[in-house]
Design a protein around this motif. Structure first.
Motif, PDB file in Angstrom:
ATOM      1  N   LYS A  29       0.509  -1.174   0.309  1.00 23.37           N
ATOM      2  CA  LYS A  29       0.321  -0.390  -0.276  1.00 23.37           C
ATOM      3  C   LYS A  29       0.999   1.612  -0.052  1.00 23.37           C
ATOM      4  CE  LYS A  29      -4.506  -2.004   0.350  1.00 23.37           C
ATOM      5  NZ  LYS A  29      -5.796  -1.435  -0.544  1.00 23.37           N
ATOM      6  N   VAL A  30       0.280   2.234  -0.404  1.00 24.89           N
ATOM      7  CA  VAL A  30       1.497   3.689  -0.237  1.00 24.89           C
ATOM      8  C   VAL A  30       1.118   4.437   0.798  1.00 24.89           C
ATOM      9  CG1 VAL A  30       1.780   5.656  -1.326  1.00 24.89           C
ATOM     10  CG2 VAL A  30       0.810   4.305  -2.890  1.00 24.89           C
ATOM     11  N   GLU A  31       2.199   4.607   1.559  1.00 28.23           N
ATOM     12  CA  GLU A  31       2.192   5.401   2.555  1.00 28.23           C
ATOM     13  C   GLU A  31       2.875   6.535   2.613  1.00 28.23           C
ATOM     14  OE1 GLU A  31       4.776   5.119   6.718  1.00 28.23           O
ATOM     15  OE2 GLU A  31       4.747   2.706   5.038  1.00 28.23           O
ATOM     16  N   ILE A  32       1.754   7.595   2.861  1.00 29.04           N
ATOM     17  CA  ILE A  32       2.092   9.163   2.534  1.00 29.04           C
ATOM     18  C   ILE A  32       3.036  10.114   3.542  1.00 29.04           C
ATOM     19  CG2 ILE A  32       1.407  11.777   2.065  1.00 29.04           C
ATOM     20  CD1 ILE A  32       0.439   8.917  -0.164  1.00 29.04           C
ATOM     21  N   LEU A  33       4.419  10.369   2.938  1.00 23.34           N
ATOM     22  CA  LEU A  33       5.551  11.199   4.099  1.00 23.34           C
ATOM     23  C   LEU A  33       4.975  12.141   4.364  1.00 23.34           C
ATOM     24  CD1 LEU A  33       8.670   8.995   3.011  1.00 23.34           C
ATOM     25  CD2 LEU A  33       6.805   7.725   4.686  1.00 23.34           C
ATOM     26  N   GLY A  34       4.686  12.876   4.058  1.00 24.86           N
ATOM     27  CA  GLY A  34       4.449  14.399   3.331  1.00 24.86           C
ATOM     28  C   GLY A  34       4.471  14.767   2.820  1.00 24.86           C
ATOM     29  N   VAL A  35       3.350  16.085   2.929  1.00 22.80           N
ATOM     30  CA  VAL A  35       2.442  16.944   2.046  1.00 22.80           C
ATOM     31  C   VAL A  35       2.272  18.392   2.316  1.00 22.80           C
ATOM     32  CG1 VAL A  35       0.209  17.398   0.811  1.00 22.80           C
ATOM     33  CG2 VAL A  35       0.605  15.630   2.531  1.00 22.80           C
ATOM     34  N   GLN A  63       9.365  22.658  -0.266  1.00 25.80           N
ATOM     35  CA  GLN A  63       9.916  22.714   0.362  1.00 25.80           C
ATOM     36  C   GLN A  63       9.041  22.784   2.220  1.00 25.80           C
ATOM     37  OE1 GLN A  63      10.606  26.691   0.661  1.00 25.80           O
ATOM     38  NE2 GLN A  63      12.852  26.751  -1.096  1.00 25.80           N
ATOM     39  N   GLU A  64       8.192  22.430   1.941  1.00 26.88           N
ATOM     40  CA  GLU A  64       6.766  22.464   3.138  1.00 26.88           C
ATOM     41  C   GLU A  64       6.494  20.646   3.453  1.00 26.88           C
ATOM     42  OE1 GLU A  64       2.454  23.199   3.494  1.00 26.88           O
ATOM     43  OE2 GLU A  64       2.988  24.740   3.117  1.00 26.88           O
ATOM     44  N   ALA A  65       6.537  19.947   2.169  1.00 31.23           N
ATOM     45  CA  ALA A  65       6.259  18.606   1.744  1.00 31.23           C
ATOM     46  C   ALA A  65       7.901  17.872   2.689  1.00 31.23           C
ATOM     47  CB  ALA A  65       6.257  17.815   1.183  1.00 31.23           C
ATOM     48  N   GLU A  66       9.025  18.341   2.281  1.00 29.27           N
ATOM     49  CA  GLU A  66      10.130  18.133   2.551  1.00 29.27           C
ATOM     50  C   GLU A  66      10.505  18.082   4.387  1.00 29.27           C
ATOM     51  OE1 GLU A  66      13.533  19.221  -1.033  1.00 29.27           O
ATOM     52  OE2 GLU A  66      12.870  20.602   0.516  1.00 29.27           O
ATOM     53  N   ALA A  67      10.017  19.258   4.978  1.00 29.22           N
ATOM     54  CA  ALA A  67       9.719  19.366   6.144  1.00 29.22           C
ATOM     55  C   ALA A  67       9.003  19.074   6.661  1.00 29.22           C
ATOM     56  CB  ALA A  67       9.845  20.914   6.580  1.00 29.22           C
ATOM     57  N   GLU A  71      12.761  14.092   4.515  1.00 28.34           N
ATOM     58  CA  GLU A  71      13.529  14.085   2.657  1.00 28.34           C
ATOM     59  C   GLU A  71      13.756  15.338   2.509  1.00 28.34           C
ATOM     60  OE1 GLU A  71      14.325  11.445   1.692  1.00 28.34           O
ATOM     61  OE2 GLU A  71      12.937   9.347   3.817  1.00 28.34           O
ATOM     62  N   LYS A  72      14.410  14.667   0.879  1.00 23.65           N
ATOM     63  CA  LYS A  72      15.404  15.813   0.301  1.00 23.65           C
ATOM     64  C   LYS A  72      14.429  15.121  -0.980  1.00 23.65           C
ATOM     65  CE  LYS A  72      18.229  19.196  -1.166  1.00 23.65           C
ATOM     66  NZ  LYS A  72      16.632  19.871  -1.753  1.00 23.65           N
ATOM     67  N   ILE A  73      14.035  16.230  -2.199  1.00 26.51           N
ATOM     68  CA  ILE A  73      12.726  15.838  -3.408  1.00 26.51           C
ATOM     69  C   ILE A  73      14.243  16.255  -4.337  1.00 26.51           C
ATOM     70  CG2 ILE A  73      11.244  16.315  -4.069  1.00 26.51           C
ATOM     71  CD1 ILE A  73       9.926  17.193  -2.541  1.00 26.51           C
ATOM     72  N   GLU A  74      13.967  15.316  -4.973  1.00 28.07           N
ATOM     73  CA  GLU A  74      15.481  15.361  -6.365  1.00 28.07           C
ATOM     74  C   GLU A  74      14.542  15.215  -7.150  1.00 28.07           C
ATOM     75  OE1 GLU A  74      18.111  13.087  -5.177  1.00 28.07           O
ATOM     76  OE2 GLU A  74      19.121  14.015  -4.053  1.00 28.07           O
TER      77      GLU A  74
END
Length: 443
Positions: A29-35, A63-67, A71-74
């Motif tokens: 299943k998909v687990e959402i880590l940040g939005v 930036q909001e999702a990374e915080a 996690e760092k988004i690339e």
């Protein structure tokens, strides 16, 4: 954490930009880590019309999702929609040089490449070529022709076309925001993956995604996408009507719509009144809820009727093409009170509101399972699917390499030509590469 296990969906909408980070848990299943969510300032009806503002909005959401996820988004998977998207039906065929050899991937690729040579209007490009059903030597209704014998292979295609400049602009915004484009997906398809079950797609269903600037439609039947359309109206037009009709500012109109709005005027009594503070020193305005819902009703009926015309274009009224599972509404606009009843009344089709919780892990935040985030969840799922595919390709290449060491050069030749063709690359992957290449060269 394994870096490759996370996927990021970036939904560039007319009213909001959402960056969503997710990964697969041990149950698949998909687990959402940040939005991350930001107000979309440079997009009109799904099309970028101010690059600088769009880049800022993307960066803010990222930036909001990374915080939130630490996690760092690339890399991101981006959705494309907008009023420039249109679709058409097309039939094509190829004659095979040798009917004694079974049909394989190369034949289907040849057929699909032929469709790509269709002449389009200036500035338009084919985004998706989706085979509907195949015919082999006149034998119709074949779902999967691979492995069959035949001299003439033909197919009906659903072709989705979009403006190449609009797609490049989105690519440009993503790149300038410091991100890499991992994939491009059609937004109605992403939303459909997030909220529809396989049974619904088999039975026949129309997904209506009501966004801020556009309303997207995707029709499925027998598990295959049959029709897509983008209607250039959405929730913003309703807000605009309330603003004009009640002579109030946009912010107040939006709040009125969310808090008191209803798509069904009959349920409000005449004496229900909302008082709105006047602008600087002016008298407050009094608005009856009945009038408010009349304004909303008129515009919503127009949107639904346009969507219904598209559903009829697909051929819903023919017995064979009937959409048994009816309509699924999603997107922010689907949260309007009594919309479900109004859609059922106008179309006579069963309707439900689609929540993207079908594939989400059980402990997901309730807010994420809202129709607002259907597209973002679908984009995350699409990114994860792409990663799985790449992994499978890598394993396959390794297998081929190990076999290469064990076999003679001659036999090896056969393996190399046979093996890596397990998964056909979608044209969106190729489009992504073309957009990337274009941006690299344009630097």
């Amino acid at each position: 954490m394994d870096k490759h296990q996370i996927s990021v969906g970036l939904d560039i909408g007319t009213t909001k930009i959402v960056a969503m980070i997710g990964r697969k848990n041990e149950y698949g299943k998909v687990e959402i880590l940040g939005v991350g969510k930001s107000k979309s300032l440079g997009v009109h009806r799904g099309v970028v019309n101010n690059i600088t503002q769009t880049i800022q909005s993307i960066q803010q959401a990222v930036q909001e999702a990374e915080a939130a996820a630490s996690e760092k988004i690339e890399d991101v998977t981006v959705g494309i929609a907008g009023q420039h998207i249109r679709s058409l039906q097309h039939s094509d065929y190829i004659t095979r040089p040798n009917s004694e050899v079974v049909i394989d991937d190369t034949d289907i690729d040849r057929l699909i490449n032929q469709v790509h040579k269709l002449v389009m209007l200036p500035g338009e490009e084919i985004i998706h070529v989706l085979p509907q059903e195949f015919k082999v030597d006149g034998q119709a209704e074949i779902k999967e022709p691979i492995g069959m014998y035949g001299g003439r292979l033909e197919a009906n295609f659903h072709v989705v076309v979009g403006q190449v400049s609009s797609i490049r602009n989105i690519g440009r915004c993503v790149k300038s925001a410091g991100l890499e484009l991992e994939g491009i997906t059609l937004e109605p398809l992403a939303s459909a993956n997030a909220v529809l079950s396989q049974e619904e797609k088999e039975a026949g269903v129309a997904l209506i995604d009501i966004g801020g600037g556009t309303t997207d439609l995707a029709v499925f039947k027998d598990g295959i996408i049959r029709h897509t359309a983008v209607i250039p109206f959405g929730g913003n037009v309703i807000t605009e009507d309330i603003k004009e009709g009640c002579s109030i500012i946009e912010k107040q109109a939006e709040l009125l719509k969310i808090k008191f709005g209803s798509a069904w005027p009959g349920e409000n009594k005449d004496n229900e009144i909302v008082s709105i503070p006047g602008l600087r020193g002016r008298e407050p305005k009094e608005i009856t809820l009945k009038n408010l819902s009349k304004i909303i009703h008129a515009r919503v009926v127009e949107i639904i009727e346009q969507v219904y015309v598209e559903i009829k274009n697909y051929g819903h009224e023919e017995q064979k093409k009937k959409l048994i599972a009816g309509i699924v509404l999603t997107g922010g606009g689907s949260q309007l009170k009594h919309l479900k009843q109004l859609v059922e009344y106008i179309t006579g089709m069963d309707t439900r509101i689609g929540y993207p919780n079908e594939h989400l892990a059980g402990d997901s935040d309730e807010d994420i399972a809202s129709p607002l985030f259907a597209t973002a969840v679908g984009l995350v799922m699409d990114g994860l699917k792409r990663q799985d595919r790449r992994k499978a390709e890598q394993i396959e290449e390794e297998v081929v390499e190990t076999e290469e060491e064990e076999t003679t050069a001659e036999a090896q030749q056969e393996i190399v030509t046979e093996e890596p063709k397990k998964e056909r690359r979608s044209f969106l992957d190729k489009l992504t590469e073309r957009v990337k290449e274009f941006l690299d060269n344009a630097e």
